[in-house]
Design a protein around this motif. Structure first.
Motif, mmCIF file in Angstrom:
data_model
loop_
_atom_site.group_PDB
_atom_site.id
_atom_site.type_symbol
_atom_site.label_atom_id
_atom_site.label_comp_id
_atom_site.label_asym_id
_atom_site.label_seq_id
_atom_site.Cartn_x
_atom_site.Cartn_y
_atom_site.Cartn_z
ATOM 1 N N ILE A 231 0.871 -1.183 0.000
ATOM 2 C CA ILE A 231 0.000 0.000 0.000
ATOM 3 C C ILE A 231 0.904 1.227 0.000
ATOM 4 O O ILE A 231 1.823 1.323 0.818
ATOM 5 N N HIS B 86 -6.018 7.011 2.247
ATOM 6 C CA HIS B 86 -5.882 5.753 2.991
ATOM 7 C C HIS B 86 -5.416 6.052 4.421
ATOM 8 O O HIS B 86 -5.939 5.495 5.382
ATOM 9 N N SER C 26 8.006 -2.285 -1.576
ATOM 10 C CA SER C 26 9.273 -2.387 -2.298
ATOM 11 C C SER C 26 9.890 -1.023 -2.597
ATOM 12 O O SER C 26 11.053 -0.933 -2.974
HETATM 13 C C1 LIG Z 1 -12.101 11.176 -3.001
HETATM 14 C C2 LIG Z 1 -11.166 10.015 -2.845
HETATM 15 C C3 LIG Z 1 -11.401 9.116 -1.814
HETATM 16 C C4 LIG Z 1 -10.538 8.021 -1.634
HETATM 17 N N1 LIG Z 1 -10.769 7.169 -0.587
HETATM 18 C C5 LIG Z 1 -9.890 6.161 -0.371
HETATM 19 C C6 LIG Z 1 -10.058 5.271 0.739
HETATM 20 O O1 LIG Z 1 -11.025 5.364 1.505
HETATM 21 N N2 LIG Z 1 -9.141 4.301 0.931
HETATM 22 C C7 LIG Z 1 -8.061 4.131 0.116
HETATM 23 O O2 LIG Z 1 -7.249 3.224 0.370
HETATM 24 N N3 LIG Z 1 -7.897 4.937 -0.945
HETATM 25 C C8 LIG Z 1 -8.775 5.937 -1.217
HETATM 26 N N4 LIG Z 1 -8.597 6.725 -2.297
HETATM 27 C C9 LIG Z 1 -7.572 6.325 -3.285
HETATM 28 C C10 LIG Z 1 -6.171 6.741 -2.915
HETATM 29 O O3 LIG Z 1 -5.947 8.053 -3.400
HETATM 30 C C11 LIG Z 1 -5.145 5.796 -3.579
HETATM 31 O O4 LIG Z 1 -5.363 5.791 -4.957
HETATM 32 C C12 LIG Z 1 -5.226 4.362 -3.067
HETATM 33 O O5 LIG Z 1 -5.216 4.330 -1.665
HETATM 34 C C13 LIG Z 1 -4.044 3.594 -3.605
HETATM 35 O O6 LIG Z 1 -4.102 2.242 -3.220
HETATM 36 P P1 LIG Z 1 -2.762 1.389 -3.087
HETATM 37 O O7 LIG Z 1 -1.862 2.003 -2.093
HETATM 38 O O8 LIG Z 1 -3.161 -0.024 -2.871
HETATM 39 O O9 LIG Z 1 -2.160 1.465 -4.564
HETATM 40 P P2 LIG Z 1 -0.895 2.227 -5.113
HETATM 41 O O10 LIG Z 1 -0.910 3.643 -4.746
HETATM 42 O O11 LIG Z 1 -0.799 1.860 -6.535
HETATM 43 O O12 LIG Z 1 0.299 1.576 -4.299
HETATM 44 C C14 LIG Z 1 0.751 0.268 -4.493
HETATM 45 C C15 LIG Z 1 2.014 0.124 -3.661
HETATM 46 O O13 LIG Z 1 2.473 -1.212 -3.745
HETATM 47 C C16 LIG Z 1 3.879 -1.201 -3.791
HETATM 48 N N5 LIG Z 1 4.325 -2.460 -4.405
HETATM 49 C C17 LIG Z 1 4.196 -2.839 -5.710
HETATM 50 N N6 LIG Z 1 4.705 -4.069 -5.878
HETATM 51 C C18 LIG Z 1 5.167 -4.479 -4.689
HETATM 52 C C19 LIG Z 1 5.829 -5.668 -4.244
HETATM 53 N N7 LIG Z 1 6.082 -6.696 -5.053
HETATM 54 N N8 LIG Z 1 6.186 -5.745 -2.952
HETATM 55 C C20 LIG Z 1 5.935 -4.708 -2.097
HETATM 56 N N9 LIG Z 1 5.311 -3.579 -2.468
HETATM 57 C C21 LIG Z 1 4.932 -3.459 -3.752
HETATM 58 C C22 LIG Z 1 4.234 0.014 -4.580
HETATM 59 O O14 LIG Z 1 5.543 0.442 -4.286
HETATM 60 C C23 LIG Z 1 3.166 1.007 -4.153
HETATM 61 O O15 LIG Z 1 3.637 1.808 -3.076
HETATM 62 C C24 LIG Z 1 -9.437 7.813 -2.508
HETATM 63 C C25 LIG Z 1 -9.210 8.728 -3.530
HETATM 64 C C26 LIG Z 1 -10.052 9.817 -3.714
HETATM 65 C C27 LIG Z 1 -9.768 10.781 -4.827
#
Ligand SMILES: Cc1cc2nc3c(=O)[nH]c(=O)nc-3n(C[C@H](O)[C@H](O)[C@H](O)COP(=O)(O)OP(=O)(O)OC[C@H]3O[C@@H](n4cnc5c(N)ncnc54)[C@H](O)[C@@H]3O)c2cc1C
Lengths: 328, 259
Positions: free
Chosen positions: A272, A278, A293
């Motif tokens: 994440i 988040h 990572s």
């Molecule tokens: C109005 C609004 C409301 C929102 N509400 C929420 C909410 O309630 N909750 C929420 O979570 N988001 C919310 N979001 C979305 C938020 O902005 C992010 O887009 C979202 O949280 C990203 O999810 P993520 O961290 O899983 O994905 P990403 O941001 O894509 O992150 C993925 C991560 O995984 C890591 N990674 C990749 N491969 C590996 C590996 N093999 N090993 C270890 N690490 C790895 C990467 O380095 C990266 O840091 C909202 C957005 C808006 C605009």
């Protein structure tokens, strides 16, 4: 000055909810000792559940054996709580940090005319008043309030107060009839419960440990890595919005601004990034672990412990290690 | 059906939080107040019910100071609410949940609504007191943590879901009642430009609560930001197994969050 307290107990499947033990812990702080605390238990299994308070050292357990409390909405118990508080003449009513407790707090406050605070993490008597601390803005800030007046209502936050030791005297049980319950409040009827998916462990909002997965897992087929880590810890599973929006897991698991706010003892973020939306849902967790990572991921700025690495290697090793220490 | 929906102006999510000069509350200087989160879900629910029940009207009510309260009422009108009432109270009263519930109840009760919807808690102070307190003050049942409300005309009851620790509960609730809405289960609509323009000129009824609605004895003492986290302690390792062993040891012996 300390106040005598009434804790409104919550029964779940005939047993005292953990939140009720925590509420007794908080009430004992306001009252100076468990001996200043009375506990109200209402419902068919109230008398049996009162047995769980043997050696708790509380002043008394007030038992109302009436099935209307099992089926009815929280409002019904709130009416009983306000009546019991008025009858015993306590200065503070304390409820556990569950959805049920929060709803009771609002109605008791209005009915009993008490100053109210919910989501309380710290409490202390201050002169004639009660001082409380509570997180606001999703844990991004904390407010301290002073509640004065003769009546105070507190709903505590889950996991914020220790459950008290059980080395005191066994309290007397007082069986009383139900208060006059206004007919409209008995109108709502619970017709069923779709329990959190079988084997899914504790609910997100009240779990002591939460393990959440993000887009770093690459696809729904890998999410079992997060679920196995959670299972090894007896933790609830959460997810980022990237995961729930993609339909890898249901929206009910989403943590964050548009999902659930959680404040467990331990939050483990796997893959994440730590977007602000988040973070607002989990920054008030006591200890945060991030596995990612990318060493520059913003999640590391709020984490207490970080592992920079490939989750596909780290997470299975972590699950195995936890299973190993649990087995020994 | 007369549907009332209560909303509260809250700082937008991106707000940089700062204590005011006295250190007792959020410094409102430069803060943009919006209709957000739980309240958006409540407004959306009100509009969905109006669409499914012929002859319904949605009345949006908010308490608080100018200009922020008027702005969120206009935002709700732009989304499709029919009429708006502003209960003019100082910010301190709007931020104390029992005072807010009393102010709202004084404005709502003359309309005898069939349904009062609120967000389950305010997006800023997160008290979650208003729905249940309103139920008590209006003399009707309440339920919070609610989603997916439907009207069953034959039974004169609402059927709905409630998210609790036990899972997803199903309830039926007779009208009139107060419901506190969960967030993020519906996909709240966004306002269209013509509706936004029209809402700017829409009339808003202004009322002041009777002064008898005295504030309870609750006063803010301190508003603090958490100490900046010093940054994560990074686990050094050569193999994944070593990372796991070191992390688990830290969690057990240092942080003491694992047995
Ligand atoms: C109005 C609004 C409301 C929102 N509400 C929420 C909410 O309630 N909750 C929420 O979570 N988001 C919310 N979001 C979305 C938020 O902005 C992010 O887009 C979202 O949280 C990203 O999810 P993520 O961290 O899983 O994905 P990403 O941001 O894509 O992150 C993925 C991560 O995984 C890591 N990674 C990749 N491969 C590996 C590996 N093999 N090993 C270890 N690490 C790895 C990467 O380095 C990266 O840091 C909202 C957005 C808006 C605009």
């Amino acid at each position: 000055m300390t106040r005598t307290a009434l804790v409104v107990g919550e029964l779940s499947q005939g047993r005292l909810a953990g939140a009720t033990h925590e509420a007794i812990g908080a009430a004992a702080i306001v009252s100076g000792s468990p001996a200043g605390v009375s506990v109200l238990l209402a419902g068919r299994s109230a008398r049996t559940a009162a047995g769980e308070l043997a050696r708790s050292g509380v002043a008394r357990v007030v038992v109302v054996e009436d099935p209307r409390f099992d089926a009815g909405p929280p409002a019904v118990l709130a009416v009983q709580a306000a009546a019991t508080a008025a009858r015993i003449g306590v200065g503070v009513v304390v409820v556990g940090g569950t959805t049920f407790g929060r709803e009771i707090a609002g109605r008791v406050a209005a009915r009993w005319d008490g100053a109210v605070a919910t989501g309380v993490t710290e409490v202390a008597p201050e002169g004639e008043s009660v001082r409380v601390r509570r997180p606001v803005f999703g844990g991004r800030a904390t407010e301290t309030r002073v509640l004065g007046g003769p009546r105070v209502v507190l709903a505590i936050r889950p996991h914020a107060f220790p459950t008290p030791a059980s080395d005191g005297p066994t309290p007397p049980i007082e069986v009383v009839p139900a208060a006059d319950l206004p007919a409209p409040l008995l109108g709502p009827i619970r017709t069923g419960v779709e329990s959190a998916a079988a084997g899914a462990g504790p609910g997100l909002s009240d779990a002591a440990i939460v393990v959440s997965g993000g887009r770093g897992l690459r696809g729904p087929e890998n999410f079992h890595l997060v679920e196995e880590l959670a299972a090894s810890l007896g933790a609830a599973v959460g997810a980022s919005r990237a995961v729930t929006d993609a339909g890898w897991r249901p929206g009910s698991l989403q943590v964050g601004q548009t999902g659930k706010a959680v404040s467990p003892q331990l939050y483990i973020a796997v893959g994440i990034s730590g977007a602000i939306q988040h973070l607002v849902g989990m920054v008030s967790s006591r200890v945060i672990v991030a596995i990612n990572s990318d060493a520059s991921a913003p999640i590391f700025r709020v984490a207490d412990y970080g592992v920079v690495g490939d989750l596909f290697e780290i997470v299975p090793a972590l699950t195995a290690e936890i299973r190993r220490v649990r087995a020994t | 059906m007369e549907i009332v929906v209560c909303v509260k102006p809250v700082p937008e999510a991106e707000t940089r939080l700062r204590p005011d000069a006295a250190g007792t509350a959020l410094d409102p200087e430069g803060v943009k107040y919006v209709l957000a989160g739980y309240d958006e879900s409540a407004v959306e629910q009100a509009l969905l019910l109006r669409e499914s029940i012929p002859g319904s009207r949605v009345h949006v009510v908010a308490c608080g100071p100018a200009p922020r309260t008027e702005e969120v009422l206009r935002a709700a009108l732009a989304l499709g609410c029919d009429v708006a009432t502003w209960v003019d109270v100082p910010a301190a009263s709007a931020d104390e949940p029992l005072s807010a519930a009393r102010a709202l109840a004084s404005a709502i009760s003359p309309h005898s609504p069939d349904l009062v919807l609120c967000g389950k808690q305010a997006g800023d102070n997160e008290a979650g007191v208003v729905p249940a307190a309103l139920g008590e003050l209006l003399g009707v049942p309440d339920l919070s943590y609610v989603l997916d409300v439907r009207w069953n005309a034959g039974a004169s009851r609402f059927s709905l879901k409630r998210a609790s620790e036990a899972g997803l509960e199903s309830w039926t609730v007779p009208a009139p009642c107060v419901l506190g809405l969960q967030q993020a289960w519906n996909d709240p609509r966004t306002a269209k430009l013509p509706a936004i323009l029209k809402s700017r000129k829409a009339p808003i009824a202004r009322v002041t609560p009777p002064s008898a609605a005295a504030d309870p004895a609750s006063s803010p003492r301190r508003f603090e930001l958490p100490p900046p986290r010093t940054g994560a302690k990074m686990i050094e390792y050569k193999t994944a197994d070593e990372a796991a062993t070191r992390l688990v040891r830290a969690l057990r012996e240092e942080a003491k969050v694992l047995p």
